[in-house]
Design an enzyme around this catalytic site. Structure first.
Site, PDB file in Angstrom:
ATOM      1  N   GLY A  11     -20.268 -66.754  26.213  1.00  0.00           N
ATOM      2  CA  GLY A  11     -18.887 -67.034  25.856  1.00  0.00           C
ATOM      3  C   GLY A  11     -17.916 -66.350  26.800  1.00  0.00           C
ATOM      4  O   GLY A  11     -18.314 -65.508  27.619  1.00  0.00           O
ATOM      5  N   GLN A  12     -16.634 -66.685  26.669  1.00  0.00           N
ATOM      6  CA  GLN A  12     -15.681 -66.160  27.643  1.00  0.00           C
ATOM      7  C   GLN A  12     -15.540 -64.642  27.590  1.00  0.00           C
ATOM      8  O   GLN A  12     -15.520 -63.983  28.638  1.00  0.00           O
ATOM      9  CB  GLN A  12     -14.328 -66.857  27.512  1.00  0.00           C
ATOM     10  CG  GLN A  12     -13.721 -66.923  26.138  1.00  0.00           C
ATOM     11  CD  GLN A  12     -12.373 -67.638  26.157  1.00  0.00           C
ATOM     12  OE1 GLN A  12     -11.539 -67.442  27.053  1.00  0.00           O
ATOM     13  NE2 GLN A  12     -12.127 -68.480  25.169  1.00  0.00           N
ATOM     14  N   ASP A  36     -31.298 -65.208  16.769  1.00  0.00           N
ATOM     15  CA  ASP A  36     -30.762 -66.279  15.946  1.00  0.00           C
ATOM     16  C   ASP A  36     -29.722 -65.698  14.995  1.00  0.00           C
ATOM     17  O   ASP A  36     -30.056 -64.977  14.055  1.00  0.00           O
ATOM     18  CB  ASP A  36     -31.898 -66.943  15.159  1.00  0.00           C
ATOM     19  CG  ASP A  36     -31.415 -68.079  14.275  1.00  0.00           C
ATOM     20  OD1 ASP A  36     -30.209 -68.381  14.283  1.00  0.00           O
ATOM     21  OD2 ASP A  36     -32.257 -68.660  13.565  1.00  0.00           O
ATOM     22  N   LEU A  37     -28.466 -66.022  15.232  1.00  0.00           N
ATOM     23  CA  LEU A  37     -27.391 -65.440  14.440  1.00  0.00           C
ATOM     24  C   LEU A  37     -27.349 -65.965  13.007  1.00  0.00           C
ATOM     25  O   LEU A  37     -26.635 -65.410  12.169  1.00  0.00           O
ATOM     26  CB  LEU A  37     -26.039 -65.692  15.120  1.00  0.00           C
ATOM     27  CG  LEU A  37     -25.837 -64.994  16.471  1.00  0.00           C
ATOM     28  CD1 LEU A  37     -24.497 -65.387  17.065  1.00  0.00           C
ATOM     29  CD2 LEU A  37     -25.928 -63.483  16.327  1.00  0.00           C
ATOM     30  N   TYR A  62     -19.027 -68.577  15.655  1.00  0.00           N
ATOM     31  CA  TYR A  62     -18.896 -70.024  15.487  1.00  0.00           C
ATOM     32  C   TYR A  62     -17.409 -70.310  15.621  1.00  0.00           C
ATOM     33  O   TYR A  62     -16.602 -69.833  14.822  1.00  0.00           O
ATOM     34  CB  TYR A  62     -19.405 -70.439  14.102  1.00  0.00           C
ATOM     35  CG  TYR A  62     -19.271 -71.920  13.786  1.00  0.00           C
ATOM     36  CD1 TYR A  62     -20.375 -72.760  13.816  1.00  0.00           C
ATOM     37  CD2 TYR A  62     -18.033 -72.473  13.445  1.00  0.00           C
ATOM     38  CE1 TYR A  62     -20.248 -74.115  13.518  1.00  0.00           C
ATOM     39  CE2 TYR A  62     -17.906 -73.818  13.155  1.00  0.00           C
ATOM     40  CZ  TYR A  62     -19.009 -74.637  13.198  1.00  0.00           C
ATOM     41  OH  TYR A  62     -18.892 -75.969  12.917  1.00  0.00           O
ATOM     42  N   THR A  63     -17.007 -71.086  16.646  1.00  0.00           N
ATOM     43  CA  THR A  63     -15.588 -71.245  16.955  1.00  0.00           C
ATOM     44  C   THR A  63     -15.072 -72.676  16.838  1.00  0.00           C
ATOM     45  O   THR A  63     -13.929 -72.947  17.215  1.00  0.00           O
ATOM     46  CB  THR A  63     -15.294 -70.734  18.376  1.00  0.00           C
ATOM     47  OG1 THR A  63     -16.118 -71.454  19.308  1.00  0.00           O
ATOM     48  CG2 THR A  63     -15.578 -69.243  18.490  1.00  0.00           C
ATOM     49  N   ASP A 103      -6.376 -64.527  14.759  1.00  0.00           N
ATOM     50  CA  ASP A 103      -5.103 -64.690  14.063  1.00  0.00           C
ATOM     51  C   ASP A 103      -5.201 -65.695  12.922  1.00  0.00           C
ATOM     52  O   ASP A 103      -4.328 -65.756  12.050  1.00  0.00           O
ATOM     53  CB  ASP A 103      -4.017 -65.145  15.048  1.00  0.00           C
ATOM     54  CG  ASP A 103      -4.370 -66.454  15.749  1.00  0.00           C
ATOM     55  OD1 ASP A 103      -4.313 -67.513  15.101  1.00  0.00           O
ATOM     56  OD2 ASP A 103      -4.700 -66.414  16.945  1.00  0.00           O
ATOM     57  N   TYR A 126     -12.955 -72.087   8.922  1.00  0.00           N
ATOM     58  CA  TYR A 126     -13.156 -71.163  10.036  1.00  0.00           C
ATOM     59  C   TYR A 126     -12.445 -69.839   9.774  1.00  0.00           C
ATOM     60  O   TYR A 126     -13.043 -68.762   9.880  1.00  0.00           O
ATOM     61  CB  TYR A 126     -12.655 -71.771  11.350  1.00  0.00           C
ATOM     62  CG  TYR A 126     -12.598 -70.774  12.478  1.00  0.00           C
ATOM     63  CD1 TYR A 126     -13.768 -70.344  13.104  1.00  0.00           C
ATOM     64  CD2 TYR A 126     -11.390 -70.214  12.888  1.00  0.00           C
ATOM     65  CE1 TYR A 126     -13.725 -69.411  14.126  1.00  0.00           C
ATOM     66  CE2 TYR A 126     -11.343 -69.279  13.903  1.00  0.00           C
ATOM     67  CZ  TYR A 126     -12.507 -68.874  14.518  1.00  0.00           C
ATOM     68  OH  TYR A 126     -12.464 -67.933  15.520  1.00  0.00           O
ATOM     69  N   TRP A 151      -5.593 -67.002  20.882  1.00  0.00           N
ATOM     70  CA  TRP A 151      -5.501 -67.975  21.977  1.00  0.00           C
ATOM     71  C   TRP A 151      -6.114 -67.446  23.275  1.00  0.00           C
ATOM     72  O   TRP A 151      -5.473 -67.409  24.323  1.00  0.00           O
ATOM     73  CB  TRP A 151      -4.045 -68.379  22.205  1.00  0.00           C
ATOM     74  CG  TRP A 151      -3.447 -69.176  21.089  1.00  0.00           C
ATOM     75  CD1 TRP A 151      -3.952 -69.362  19.829  1.00  0.00           C
ATOM     76  CD2 TRP A 151      -2.199 -69.900  21.123  1.00  0.00           C
ATOM     77  NE1 TRP A 151      -3.109 -70.157  19.083  1.00  0.00           N
ATOM     78  CE2 TRP A 151      -2.028 -70.497  19.844  1.00  0.00           C
ATOM     79  CE3 TRP A 151      -1.222 -70.087  22.094  1.00  0.00           C
ATOM     80  CZ2 TRP A 151      -0.916 -71.282  19.525  1.00  0.00           C
ATOM     81  CZ3 TRP A 151      -0.113 -70.855  21.769  1.00  0.00           C
ATOM     82  CH2 TRP A 151       0.028 -71.450  20.509  1.00  0.00           C
TER      83      TRP A 151
END
Length: 296
Positions: A11-12, A36-37, A62-63, A103, A126, A151
């Protein structure tokens, strides 16, 4: 040497952590293929058997905000039950834990910036799953820092910057939302903050002011419309921008309802850590340079 065990490798934020580690900081990243999450026992075992580590960072999540509406079990498994397992395993080993949150635990109804102790009221699965993760971490580990971010953008992964650069290449008219406001944040700046505080957090005892909820965001408020215009001007200074229309959130109906005010206040970041992240525009310019270097 301060060793960070990091959940997440691609991920970033995870990539920025790996890129920026240096000197006395070592990041050991675990990919989803390795752990495995959705299996709390596997998550706990990864911490229990990790050897000599000083700090645990959960940079995995999980996004898929809209998809979570139809996959609540998966969202809760990754965003709530996995962090809960991490917290309990860290508590058992006396390790500190950093959990990344969002947020989106707020409903956006507040007039001003949200502070850490404002009431939460997520509008979708989420956000609710991330809030459950916050509560599990803070309740399960007495040396836990929950960093809420907003963001995120980066030269890595999927984010608004990456999407906008691809979309703007076509030169066709674009419509960008202008009634959602937040403080856009560079994943690289978030990673730099975590790395700069790693040794301090590794040594801070339970009850120290470092622990608890913390908003970690760049300075400056913007909408997606503001971001798009800024990105284009920076990335293509010699080109005429395509027509960009500012539209309300209602122009893009989504399964998950979006909050309009996503602005996080960072006063506690300044008070406790003596840190204020730079304006998001400066971070965006550096991220575009980083992206260009990666493509060169």
């Amino acid at each position: 040497m301060t060793r960070i065990l990091q959940f997440g490798a691609s991920g970033q934020l995870a990539r920025e952590m790996l890129d920026r580690q240096e000197g006395s900081i070592e990041v050991v990243a675990l990919s989803r293929a390795q752990v495995d999450l959705t299996d709390p026992a596997a998550v706990a075992r990864a911490i229990e058997t990790a050897g000599a580590i000083d700090l645990v960072l959960n940079a995995a999540a999980y996004t898929a905000v809209d998809k979570a509406e139809s996959e609540p079990d998966l969202a809760y498994a990754v965003n709530a039950r996995a962090p809960e397992a991490m917290a309990k395993a860290c508590q058992a080993r006396g390790l500190p834990l950093i959990q990344i949150s969002t947020d989106m635990v707020f409903d956006g109804e507040k007039a001003g910036a949200y502070v850490e102790d404002d009431p939460t009221n997520p509008l979708h699965v989420y956000g609710a799953s991330k809030l459950a993760g916050e509560q599990a971490v803070l309740g399960g580990c007495d040396r836990a820092l929950v960093a809420r971010v907003s963001w995120l953008f980066s030269a890595y992964g999927q984010n608004f910057l990456q999407w906008f650069l691809k979309a703007s290449q076509a030169g066709t008219p674009m419509r960008l939302v202008d009634d959602q406001k937040a403080r856009p944040t560079a994943s690289g700046d978030l990673a730099a903050f975590i790395l700069s505080q790693a040794d301090r957090l590794a040594r801070a005892p339970a009850g120290a002011p470092e622990w608890g909820l913390l908003h970690v965001v760049n300075d400056g408020v913007a909408s997606r419309y503001d971001m798009g215009k800024t990105i284009f001007a920076m990335a293509f200074p010699d080109r005429e921008p395509p027509p960009i229309e500012a539209v309300p959130t209602s122009a893009f109906p989504t399964p998950a309802r979006r909050a309009l005010n996503c602005v996080l206040g960072s006063g506690r970041l300044q008070r406790v850590f003596g840190v204020q992240l730079r304006p998001w525009e400066e971070a965006m310019e550096d991220t575009l340079d980083q992206l260009a270097a990666l493509k060169a």
